[in-house]
Design a protein around this motif. Structure first.
Motif, PDB file in Angstrom:
ATOM      1  N   LYS A 177       0.826  -1.205   0.000  1.00 36.46           N
ATOM      2  CA  LYS A 177       0.000   0.000   0.000  1.00 36.46           C
ATOM      3  C   LYS A 177       0.862   1.258   0.000  1.00 36.46           C
ATOM      4  O   LYS A 177       0.616   2.206  -0.760  1.00 36.46           O
ATOM      5  CB  LYS A 177      -0.927   0.008   1.227  1.00 36.46           C
ATOM      6  CG  LYS A 177      -1.885  -1.167   1.318  1.00 36.46           C
ATOM      7  CD  LYS A 177      -2.938  -1.114   0.252  1.00 36.46           C
ATOM      8  CE  LYS A 177      -3.947  -2.242   0.429  1.00 36.46           C
ATOM      9  NZ  LYS A 177      -4.975  -2.256  -0.635  1.00 36.46           N
ATOM     10  N   ILE A 178       1.870   1.280   0.855  1.00 35.28           N
ATOM     11  CA  ILE A 178       2.716   2.468   0.965  1.00 35.28           C
ATOM     12  C   ILE A 178       3.535   2.689  -0.299  1.00 35.28           C
ATOM     13  O   ILE A 178       3.795   3.823  -0.709  1.00 35.28           O
ATOM     14  CB  ILE A 178       3.632   2.348   2.200  1.00 35.28           C
ATOM     15  CG1 ILE A 178       2.794   2.271   3.479  1.00 35.28           C
ATOM     16  CG2 ILE A 178       4.604   3.521   2.294  1.00 35.28           C
ATOM     17  CD1 ILE A 178       3.602   2.009   4.740  1.00 35.28           C
ATOM     18  N   SER A 179       3.925   1.596  -0.966  1.00 35.33           N
ATOM     19  CA  SER A 179       4.791   1.719  -2.139  1.00 35.33           C
ATOM     20  C   SER A 179       4.104   2.415  -3.312  1.00 35.33           C
ATOM     21  O   SER A 179       4.774   2.927  -4.204  1.00 35.33           O
ATOM     22  CB  SER A 179       5.276   0.335  -2.580  1.00 35.33           C
ATOM     23  OG  SER A 179       4.183  -0.469  -3.032  1.00 35.33           O
ATOM     24  N   HIS A 180       2.782   2.455  -3.325  1.00 37.92           N
ATOM     25  CA  HIS A 180       2.073   3.146  -4.403  1.00 37.92           C
ATOM     26  C   HIS A 180       2.363   4.642  -4.383  1.00 37.92           C
ATOM     27  O   HIS A 180       2.585   5.254  -5.430  1.00 37.92           O
ATOM     28  CB  HIS A 180       0.560   2.916  -4.282  1.00 37.92           C
ATOM     29  CG  HIS A 180       0.119   1.571  -4.760  1.00 37.92           C
ATOM     30  ND1 HIS A 180       0.011   1.244  -6.099  1.00 37.92           N
ATOM     31  CD2 HIS A 180      -0.232   0.461  -4.073  1.00 37.92           C
ATOM     32  CE1 HIS A 180      -0.400  -0.001  -6.213  1.00 37.92           C
ATOM     33  NE2 HIS A 180      -0.554  -0.508  -5.008  1.00 37.92           N
ATOM     34  N   ASP A 181       2.362   5.238  -3.189  1.00 36.39           N
ATOM     35  CA  ASP A 181       2.521   6.693  -3.064  1.00 36.39           C
ATOM     36  C   ASP A 181       3.916   7.110  -2.630  1.00 36.39           C
ATOM     37  O   ASP A 181       4.311   8.256  -2.885  1.00 36.39           O
ATOM     38  CB  ASP A 181       1.501   7.233  -2.053  1.00 36.39           C
ATOM     39  CG  ASP A 181       0.069   6.996  -2.506  1.00 36.39           C
ATOM     40  OD1 ASP A 181      -0.186   7.085  -3.726  1.00 36.39           O
ATOM     41  OD2 ASP A 181      -0.788   6.722  -1.642  1.00 36.39           O
ATOM     42  N   GLN A 182       4.667   6.222  -1.992  1.00 36.52           N
ATOM     43  CA  GLN A 182       5.994   6.572  -1.473  1.00 36.52           C
ATOM     44  C   GLN A 182       7.043   5.555  -1.936  1.00 36.52           C
ATOM     45  O   GLN A 182       7.689   4.895  -1.122  1.00 36.52           O
ATOM     46  CB  GLN A 182       5.954   6.625   0.066  1.00 36.52           C
ATOM     47  CG  GLN A 182       4.959   7.613   0.640  1.00 36.52           C
ATOM     48  CD  GLN A 182       5.354   9.056   0.365  1.00 36.52           C
ATOM     49  OE1 GLN A 182       6.543   9.389   0.297  1.00 36.52           O
ATOM     50  NE2 GLN A 182       4.363   9.923   0.231  1.00 36.52           N
ATOM     51  N   PRO A 183       7.239   5.407  -3.242  1.00 35.72           N
ATOM     52  CA  PRO A 183       8.170   4.366  -3.721  1.00 35.72           C
ATOM     53  C   PRO A 183       9.630   4.677  -3.378  1.00 35.72           C
ATOM     54  O   PRO A 183      10.385   3.762  -3.027  1.00 35.72           O
ATOM     55  CB  PRO A 183       7.951   4.362  -5.236  1.00 35.72           C
ATOM     56  CG  PRO A 183       7.403   5.702  -5.547  1.00 35.72           C
ATOM     57  CD  PRO A 183       6.591   6.112  -4.371  1.00 35.72           C
ATOM     58  N   LEU A 184      10.037   5.929  -3.474  1.00 32.68           N
ATOM     59  CA  LEU A 184      11.432   6.267  -3.197  1.00 32.68           C
ATOM     60  C   LEU A 184      11.778   6.044  -1.729  1.00 32.68           C
ATOM     61  O   LEU A 184      12.871   5.555  -1.407  1.00 32.68           O
ATOM     62  CB  LEU A 184      11.709   7.720  -3.591  1.00 32.68           C
ATOM     63  CG  LEU A 184      11.701   8.010  -5.092  1.00 32.68           C
ATOM     64  CD1 LEU A 184      11.961   9.493  -5.354  1.00 32.68           C
ATOM     65  CD2 LEU A 184      12.735   7.151  -5.811  1.00 32.68           C
ATOM     66  N   ALA A 185      10.866   6.398  -0.830  1.00 32.89           N
ATOM     67  CA  ALA A 185      11.105   6.170   0.600  1.00 32.89           C
ATOM     68  C   ALA A 185      11.233   4.677   0.892  1.00 32.89           C
ATOM     69  O   ALA A 185      12.086   4.261   1.692  1.00 32.89           O
ATOM     70  CB  ALA A 185       9.968   6.778   1.415  1.00 32.89           C
ATOM     71  N   CYS A 186      10.413   3.873   0.245  1.00 34.61           N
ATOM     72  CA  CYS A 186      10.512   2.418   0.426  1.00 34.61           C
ATOM     73  C   CYS A 186      11.817   1.888  -0.154  1.00 34.61           C
ATOM     74  O   CYS A 186      12.463   0.998   0.438  1.00 34.61           O
ATOM     75  CB  CYS A 186       9.332   1.729  -0.241  1.00 34.61           C
ATOM     76  SG  CYS A 186       7.724   2.093   0.508  1.00 34.61           S
ATOM     77  N   LEU A 187      12.216   2.410  -1.295  1.00 31.43           N
ATOM     78  CA  LEU A 187      13.458   1.963  -1.930  1.00 31.43           C
ATOM     79  C   LEU A 187      14.667   2.292  -1.063  1.00 31.43           C
ATOM     80  O   LEU A 187      15.576   1.465  -0.889  1.00 31.43           O
ATOM     81  CB  LEU A 187      13.595   2.623  -3.299  1.00 31.43           C
ATOM     82  CG  LEU A 187      14.774   2.187  -4.173  1.00 31.43           C
ATOM     83  CD1 LEU A 187      14.642   0.723  -4.573  1.00 31.43           C
ATOM     84  CD2 LEU A 187      14.875   3.076  -5.416  1.00 31.43           C
ATOM     85  N   GLN A 188      14.674   3.494  -0.516  1.00 34.23           N
ATOM     86  CA  GLN A 188      15.805   3.918   0.316  1.00 34.23           C
ATOM     87  C   GLN A 188      15.855   3.170   1.642  1.00 34.23           C
ATOM     88  O   GLN A 188      16.930   3.074   2.254  1.00 34.23           O
ATOM     89  CB  GLN A 188      15.707   5.422   0.575  1.00 34.23           C
ATOM     90  CG  GLN A 188      15.884   6.261  -0.689  1.00 34.23           C
ATOM     91  CD  GLN A 188      15.537   7.724  -0.491  1.00 34.23           C
ATOM     92  OE1 GLN A 188      15.093   8.119   0.602  1.00 34.23           O
ATOM     93  NE2 GLN A 188      15.724   8.531  -1.516  1.00 34.23           N
ATOM     94  N   SER A 189      14.736   2.643   2.088  1.00 30.34           N
ATOM     95  CA  SER A 189      14.696   1.895   3.351  1.00 30.34           C
ATOM     96  C   SER A 189      14.987   0.408   3.170  1.00 30.34           C
ATOM     97  O   SER A 189      14.914  -0.348   4.140  1.00 30.34           O
ATOM     98  CB  SER A 189      13.333   2.065   4.028  1.00 30.34           C
ATOM     99  OG  SER A 189      13.075   3.420   4.327  1.00 30.34           O
ATOM    100  N   GLY A 190      15.306  -0.004   1.947  1.00 29.76           N
ATOM    101  CA  GLY A 190      15.650  -1.405   1.698  1.00 29.76           C
ATOM    102  C   GLY A 190      14.449  -2.317   1.569  1.00 29.76           C
ATOM    103  O   GLY A 190      14.529  -3.517   1.904  1.00 29.76           O
ATOM    104  N   ALA A 191      13.323  -1.788   1.048  1.00 33.45           N
ATOM    105  CA  ALA A 191      12.109  -2.592   0.976  1.00 33.45           C
ATOM    106  C   ALA A 191      12.214  -3.724  -0.044  1.00 33.45           C
ATOM    107  O   ALA A 191      11.561  -4.761   0.110  1.00 33.45           O
ATOM    108  CB  ALA A 191      10.914  -1.691   0.635  1.00 33.45           C
ATOM    109  N   ILE A 192      13.048  -3.546  -1.093  1.00 34.45           N
ATOM    110  CA  ILE A 192      13.148  -4.592  -2.121  1.00 34.45           C
ATOM    111  C   ILE A 192      13.665  -5.896  -1.530  1.00 34.45           C
ATOM    112  O   ILE A 192      13.068  -6.964  -1.693  1.00 34.45           O
ATOM    113  CB  ILE A 192      14.038  -4.123  -3.284  1.00 34.45           C
ATOM    114  CG1 ILE A 192      13.336  -3.028  -4.076  1.00 34.45           C
ATOM    115  CG2 ILE A 192      14.371  -5.296  -4.205  1.00 34.45           C
ATOM    116  CD1 ILE A 192      14.121  -2.550  -5.279  1.00 34.45           C
TER     117      ILE A 192
END
Length: 288
Positions: free
Chosen positions: A216-231
């Motif tokens: 859900k969060i990745s739809h609107d905040q993809p860069l923040a998720c990417l920088q936090s190591g979500a992948i």
């Protein structure tokens, strides 16, 4: 004149069947003297027909106008009924929103007070129910911003897995209800908290709920998720989840890749071997 009509009829009868002219009179049902008198009274019948047509047209016009008046009145009543229903629906939504607003304030007050775990569980359960059924207007931006740090704190709870699960579930519902909640959650470090639960999995249902929330969060905040190591967080233990949950994890990766910077980030390069392994899975959606 009557003899002329009679001779004409006899002449027609003397012709062979294949030489006779095909007229509409032959296909009409027989009536008294209709075949003889029709040619003689042609002019008069035409006049009479025009008169009948004028009369019938004026009559049908009056009927049509009356029918239109009835239809207009009927449509008017339908429109008024529709407006009444819409007004009643709006009033109900306002009433429900005001009621939900008061419930939200009560639940937030209960969660903000550090008490027994049973009280926290009850408040989280009520919050999840409210978020799953409430209208968008019931939750203000101030409330969404206020509840975000509380939910992130409870998601980091170390002793009670039920509190973790319900807090993360409330985060998931919050993203659905309020469009700006993803930004509030990112600002209060929700993404690192969720990634931490996925990297060191203790409870499978908690991890699955973390994947739902991150998607859900990745739809609107993809860069923040990417920088936090979500992948890597969503892919490291992807083999342990069911196929439906694996699709959620891969959907998160797709959302992150849509906003990749020009230079290829290190987290993505680290995840390439896992992504290549997914190509060997039987599920076609995972390969796509």
């Amino acid at each position: 004149m009557g003899n002329r009509g009679q001779k004409r009829a006899e002449t027609i009868d003397e012709l062979p069947a294949d030489k006779r002219a095909c007229t509409s009179l032959e296909f009409r049902p027989s009536s008294s003297n209709s075949s003889v008198q029709a040619p003689m009274n042609y002019t008069n019948s035409t006049t009479e027909v025009h008169g009948d047509m004028d009369t019938s047209s004026s009559y049908s016009g009056s009927i049509h106008s009356e029918g239109e008046g009835e239809k207009d009145s009927a449509y008017g009543s339908c429109d008024s009924d529709g407006e009444q229903r819409q007004n009643a629906l709006r009033d109900y939504q306002r009433y429900r929103s005001s009621g939900d607003h008061g419930k939200f304030k009560k639940v937030l007050s209960s969660l903000d007070q550090e008490g027994e775990e049973s009280g926290t569980l009850a408040a989280l359960t009520e919050l999840c129910e409210l978020l799953s059924f409430c209208a968008d207007s019931s939750l203000s931006s101030l409330m969404a911003d206020s509840v975000s740090p509380i939910l992130v704190k409870l998601a980091r709870h170390e002793n009670n897995p039920n509190i973790m699960l319900l807090a993360i579930r409330a985060i998931t519902y919050l993203c659905d209800v309020h469009p700006r909640s993803s930004g509030f959650l990112v600002r209060h470090d929700a993404v690192p908290a969720l990634c931490q639960r996925l990297i060191a999995i203790e409870y499978l249902d908690v991890a699955e709920q973390c994947l739902q929330a991150l998607e859900k969060i990745s739809h609107d905040q993809p860069l923040a998720c990417l920088q936090s190591g979500a992948i890597m967080a969503v892919l490291t233990y992807i083999d342990f989840f069911s196929t439906s949950v694996q699709r959620v994890a891969l959907s998160t990766v797709v959302n992150l890749c849509k906003k990749l910077p020009s230079e290829c980030p290190a987290p993505l390069m680290e995840a390439v071997p896992i992504l290549c392994k997914l190509l060997q899975y039987e599920d076609r959606l995972l390969k796509m």
